[in-house]
Design an enzyme around this catalytic site. Sequence first.
Site, mmCIF file in Angstrom:
data_model
loop_
_atom_site.group_PDB
_atom_site.id
_atom_site.type_symbol
_atom_site.label_atom_id
_atom_site.label_comp_id
_atom_site.label_asym_id
_atom_site.label_seq_id
_atom_site.Cartn_x
_atom_site.Cartn_y
_atom_site.Cartn_z
ATOM 1 N N GLU A 117 48.118 9.248 -52.565
ATOM 2 C CA GLU A 117 47.167 10.315 -52.230
ATOM 3 C C GLU A 117 47.434 11.448 -53.212
ATOM 4 O O GLU A 117 48.436 12.165 -53.083
ATOM 5 C CB GLU A 117 47.392 10.816 -50.795
ATOM 6 C CG GLU A 117 47.058 9.805 -49.735
ATOM 7 C CD GLU A 117 45.576 9.516 -49.604
ATOM 8 O OE1 GLU A 117 44.763 10.318 -50.100
ATOM 9 O OE2 GLU A 117 45.241 8.480 -49.017
ATOM 10 N N LYS A 166 60.837 11.053 -47.463
ATOM 11 C CA LYS A 166 61.462 12.008 -48.400
ATOM 12 C C LYS A 166 60.459 13.154 -48.555
ATOM 13 O O LYS A 166 59.501 13.060 -49.331
ATOM 14 C CB LYS A 166 61.696 11.312 -49.740
ATOM 15 C CG LYS A 166 62.860 11.842 -50.575
ATOM 16 C CD LYS A 166 62.842 13.316 -50.883
ATOM 17 C CE LYS A 166 62.014 13.663 -52.099
ATOM 18 N NZ LYS A 166 61.814 15.126 -52.265
ATOM 19 N N GLU A 176 43.591 20.108 -62.227
ATOM 20 C CA GLU A 176 43.845 20.686 -60.904
ATOM 21 C C GLU A 176 44.737 21.917 -61.015
ATOM 22 O O GLU A 176 45.817 21.853 -61.605
ATOM 23 C CB GLU A 176 44.531 19.641 -60.015
ATOM 24 C CG GLU A 176 44.725 20.128 -58.606
ATOM 25 C CD GLU A 176 45.478 19.118 -57.751
ATOM 26 O OE1 GLU A 176 46.549 18.653 -58.171
ATOM 27 O OE2 GLU A 176 44.992 18.823 -56.642
ATOM 28 N N CYS A 222 44.682 19.621 -51.711
ATOM 29 C CA CYS A 222 44.207 18.560 -52.612
ATOM 30 C C CYS A 222 42.684 18.523 -52.599
ATOM 31 O O CYS A 222 42.062 18.152 -53.585
ATOM 32 C CB CYS A 222 44.769 17.220 -52.174
ATOM 33 S SG CYS A 222 44.491 16.861 -50.442
HETATM 34 P P1 NAD Z 1 54.860 16.438 -56.498
HETATM 35 O O1 NAD Z 1 54.209 15.260 -57.115
HETATM 36 O O2 NAD Z 1 55.601 17.365 -57.355
HETATM 37 O O3 NAD Z 1 55.886 15.970 -55.354
HETATM 38 C C1 NAD Z 1 55.527 15.170 -54.251
HETATM 39 C C2 NAD Z 1 56.759 14.462 -53.714
HETATM 40 O O4 NAD Z 1 57.242 13.535 -54.683
HETATM 41 C C3 NAD Z 1 57.923 15.391 -53.399
HETATM 42 O O5 NAD Z 1 58.585 14.939 -52.245
HETATM 43 C C4 NAD Z 1 58.810 15.239 -54.622
HETATM 44 O O6 NAD Z 1 60.157 15.541 -54.373
HETATM 45 C C5 NAD Z 1 58.626 13.769 -54.928
HETATM 46 N N1 NAD Z 1 58.934 13.390 -56.308
HETATM 47 C C6 NAD Z 1 58.858 14.144 -57.437
HETATM 48 N N2 NAD Z 1 59.231 13.428 -58.519
HETATM 49 C C7 NAD Z 1 59.534 12.192 -58.068
HETATM 50 C C8 NAD Z 1 59.981 10.987 -58.695
HETATM 51 N N3 NAD Z 1 60.197 10.906 -60.013
HETATM 52 N N4 NAD Z 1 60.181 9.899 -57.924
HETATM 53 C C9 NAD Z 1 59.962 9.938 -56.598
HETATM 54 N N5 NAD Z 1 59.558 11.051 -55.941
HETATM 55 C C10 NAD Z 1 59.341 12.161 -56.671
HETATM 56 O O7 NAD Z 1 53.691 17.192 -55.688
HETATM 57 P P2 NAD Z 1 53.753 18.610 -54.950
HETATM 58 O O8 NAD Z 1 53.817 19.691 -55.979
HETATM 59 O O9 NAD Z 1 54.779 18.563 -53.878
HETATM 60 O O10 NAD Z 1 52.328 18.648 -54.239
HETATM 61 C C11 NAD Z 1 51.159 19.106 -54.848
HETATM 62 C C12 NAD Z 1 50.291 17.941 -55.264
HETATM 63 O O11 NAD Z 1 50.024 17.106 -54.146
HETATM 64 C C13 NAD Z 1 48.934 18.362 -55.782
HETATM 65 O O12 NAD Z 1 48.615 17.657 -56.952
HETATM 66 C C14 NAD Z 1 47.978 17.960 -54.667
HETATM 67 O O13 NAD Z 1 46.674 17.706 -55.059
HETATM 68 C C15 NAD Z 1 48.655 16.755 -54.095
HETATM 69 N N6 NAD Z 1 48.221 16.545 -52.716
HETATM 70 C C16 NAD Z 1 47.440 15.466 -52.437
HETATM 71 C C17 NAD Z 1 46.965 15.270 -51.148
HETATM 72 C C18 NAD Z 1 46.092 14.094 -50.798
HETATM 73 O O14 NAD Z 1 46.076 13.695 -49.640
HETATM 74 N N7 NAD Z 1 45.357 13.515 -51.721
HETATM 75 C C19 NAD Z 1 47.312 16.160 -50.152
HETATM 76 C C20 NAD Z 1 48.108 17.258 -50.483
HETATM 77 C C21 NAD Z 1 48.578 17.423 -51.769
#
Ligand code: NAD
Length: 492
Positions: free
Chosen positions: A249, A174, A384, A283
């Site tokens: 992650e 997803k 962050e 991240c």
């Molecule tokens: P997000 O948490 O908003 O969304 C991530 C994914 O989760 C998306 O596909 C979203 O649709 C889904 N999602 C959202 N709510 C959900 C729920 N209730 N149940 C299931 N799935 C749900 O994150 P984002 O804004 O897409 O990405 C940015 C974040 O990702 C930042 O905090 C960044 O640090 C982190 N990130 C971490 C890494 C790592 O490897 N540690 C890498 C890149 C980004």
Amino acid sequence: MRYNLFIDGNFIEPESGEWIDSTDPYTGEVWAQIPRGDAGDAAKAVLAAKQAMASGPWATMSASGRGALLRRIADKVAENAEHLARIEVKDNGKLLAEMRGQMKAIVHQWHYYAGLSDKIEGALIPVENADTLAFTMREPIGVVAALTAWNSPVMFATMKSAPALAAGCTVVVKPSEFASASTLELARLLQECGLPDGVFNVVTGLGQEAGAALVEHPDVAKVTFTGSDVTGARIYETAARSMKRVSLELGGKSPNIVFEDANLDAAAAGVIAGIFGAAGQMCIAGSRLLVQNSIKEAFTARLVAMASRIRLGDPMCPETNAGPIATPPQYQKVLDYIAVARSEGARCILGGKPAEGPGIRGGQFVEPTIFTDVRNTMRIAQEEVFGPVLSIIGFESEDDAVSIGNDVAYGLVAGVWTESIARAARLSKAMKVGTVWVNTYRSYSHMMPFGGMKKSGIGRESGIEAVHEYLETKSVFISTASLAPENPFVMR
Ligand code: NAD
């Protein structure tokens, strides 16, 4: 371009009959439409993945057969790398040059896990009882739901799917609703490689609809997630109810620590790349610069001069250093944090507002921004931002650097800049993070485990460890004794 969901080997329309616009953050124009999948679509995908695990070509495929398939996928991705890279840029506004580099890394990942497919082994254990044959088996965990963020969609889909498939699992991905097209393009490539139906599925849609439905689904054995800590915590809670395995992650507030004995040219370049690369939407962003007080003023001046020369603009253009912020909510969040930093008393010495000028389009650019006079207790030092905002904090001694560096809820990465090997070794041990970079920043290898400590997550991706995230260990005892035990009421 209107996309469809990829379920059980077919591209199908969503049950909702609705699509979500995908907007190019550089032009501000809608360039694609992504299906708004829901719980019904998620259930179809999980059923397909469950059936593919239980019977049919995937269930009976040998480990070397899986390896051969993954190798074909690697070659296919290599052939289509430019196409995938350009789609990523359209969806998330990152530099084409960076996305081309990522595609090379992605090809390596598929090859690497192709090679590991037939090296997943149990062990013969020399247990006490001579008349017992005891061994372990490593079995695929089952159906995996892979939820990914918008900043590197194909990379994240690969980091999760390649080891999962090597382990013999099946996957439902997803991707983020802000950047789903490239994952659907990846699905087409996997289909062309002859991956059996149901082994790899893509359900696009909103997190709280399609994403949540996958996390709740009883037939999903493992959830692997890349995204924010807030969503990660929600997923962890939901998954716990059905005891699903979880890898997370999450975010970071990583320290980039510069000592007075560092090669300051290299350190300055590393600090700039660590926070202004990808417009800070990483991240691993080195969003807290900890710099020794003896060099703080001169080093800060050098950073300001370098950051002032960053060329913002069209991410497709080779001269551009950084593109736009990928999504409207993220753009607003970055501006909000800049306001928070000011209100806390941090001093803005560069940028601090929306960027304007030639080559700037789409209304989502933020100037490279530097705050000084930051205290580590401020929100701008603890939370962050996920944007081009650097907080500078001075320190006196090595002990101070370690304690300020670790005094944060996250623990993803740390940069250390020093010419002293002893100090490098001490800091590598002392930092409570998943990755330490000494005299470098943003180094990556598909062979090196990656993941966070503390609030930055659970589990490791990349390297051999990633395969273990998709396996369960089973212990088997086989008695070779011909007689029944003398006393059946005691443990043997
Ligand atoms: P997000 O948490 O908003 O969304 C991530 C994914 O989760 C998306 O596909 C979203 O649709 C889904 N999602 C959202 N709510 C959900 C729920 N209730 N149940 C299931 N799935 C749900 O994150 P984002 O804004 O897409 O990405 C940015 C974040 O990702 C930042 O905090 C960044 O640090 C982190 N990130 C971490 C890494 C790592 O490897 N540690 C890498 C890149 C980004």
